[in-house]
Structures are given as C-alpha cells and as structure tokens.
Design a protein around this motif. Structure first.
Motif: not given
Length: 83
Positions: A4-22
């Motif tokens: 479950a933790f790994l899924l949350v991190i992967r969702l963040y990496q795929k959905v939220i992270s690309p929308l934000k500047p590094p």
C-alpha cells in the motif's frame, strides 16, 4: 501494508510529481528514497526512514547525496546468534 505504501509513492510519482517543478534537495529524490527504503527495510522501518528524510527536505537544509542505509548486519548477526 508495504504494498500500500509503495502504491501511494508510485501514484505520487506518476500523477502528482510530473505536475510540479523539481524541488527535491536530495539525491535520490524523496519519493525514490521512500520507495527504496520501504522495499529494503519494510513498511515500518522504511516508512520511518522516509518520514525522517521528508522532514529534512526544506529550504534551510543543504540537501545533497543521501542514500538509503543498508540493513544493519549487527541486527542480522543477533538474529542468527539467538537461534
């Protein structure tokens, strides 16, 4: 729980992270660190390492290279000694 933790991190990496500047001050990034920490140390210890890392990721910390620590060989030695 680990998955479950790994899924949350992967969702963040795929959905939220690309929308934000590094903005992560560390290498590896905090989300990659969290994924590796949980994979290597499990949900509780890896989660704790991730929380500690996230607490350091702010403008007043210099950042830098901060790899996930290896599993303690002393803990492994203790486990095998007690058998």
């Amino acid at each position: 729980m680990k998955h479950a933790f790994l899924l949350v991190i992967r969702l963040y990496q795929k959905v939220i992270s690309p929308l934000k500047p590094p903005t992560c001050r560390f290498y590896p990034t905090c989300s990659h660190y969290g994924r590796e920490a949980i994979e290597k140390h499990g949900a509780l210890a890896g989660g704790w390492l991730t929380i500690r890392r996230l607490a350091k990721c702010h403008p007043f910390h210099p950042g830098g290279i901060d790899p996930v620590p290896e599993k303690s060989s002393q803990a492994h030695h203790h486990k095998t000694k007690c058998r």
